[in-house]
Design a protein around this motif. Structure first.
Motif, PDB file in Angstrom:
ATOM      1  N   ARG A  93       0.829  -1.206   0.000  1.00  0.00           N
ATOM      2  CA  ARG A  93       0.000   0.000   0.000  1.00  0.00           C
ATOM      3  C   ARG A  93       0.859   1.250   0.000  1.00  0.00           C
ATOM      4  N   GLU A  94       1.913   1.266   0.819  1.00  0.00           N
ATOM      5  CA  GLU A  94       2.802   2.424   0.865  1.00  0.00           C
ATOM      6  C   GLU A  94       3.456   2.661  -0.485  1.00  0.00           C
TER       7      GLU A  94
ATOM      8  N   VAL B 251       0.868   4.213  -2.843  1.00  0.00           N
ATOM      9  CA  VAL B 251       0.591   5.601  -2.481  1.00  0.00           C
ATOM     10  C   VAL B 251       1.705   6.503  -2.978  1.00  0.00           C
TER      11      VAL B 251
ATOM     12  N   ARG C 262       1.269   9.432  -5.727  1.00  0.00           N
ATOM     13  CA  ARG C 262       1.580  10.791  -5.311  1.00  0.00           C
ATOM     14  C   ARG C 262       2.515  11.461  -6.318  1.00  0.00           C
TER      15      ARG C 262
END
Length: 57
Positions: free
Chosen positions: A23-24, A27, A31
């Motif tokens: 997930r990180e 993201v 971004r």
């Protein structure tokens, strides 16, 4: 040798750790692309409104 009931919490913990890292990573990638998109949008808006070279401090 551990039984299935003993190894289940370890498997769940390993899965959760993997998903958190995944997930990180997603993201961060999203971004980075959002920043490029925002820069293009701001540039377009400046050109449309005639506000060239105006920066907020």
């Amino acid at each position: 040798m551990p039984t299935a009931s003993h190894s289940r919490p370890m498997l769940v913990a390993a899965r959760d750790a993997f998903l958190e890292v995944w997930r990180e990573d997603l993201v961060y990638t999203a971004r980075r692309w959002q920043i490029r998109r925002r820069m293009k949008e701001r540039r377009l808006l400046r050109e449309q409104t005639g506000r060239r070279g105006v920066r907020r401090g």
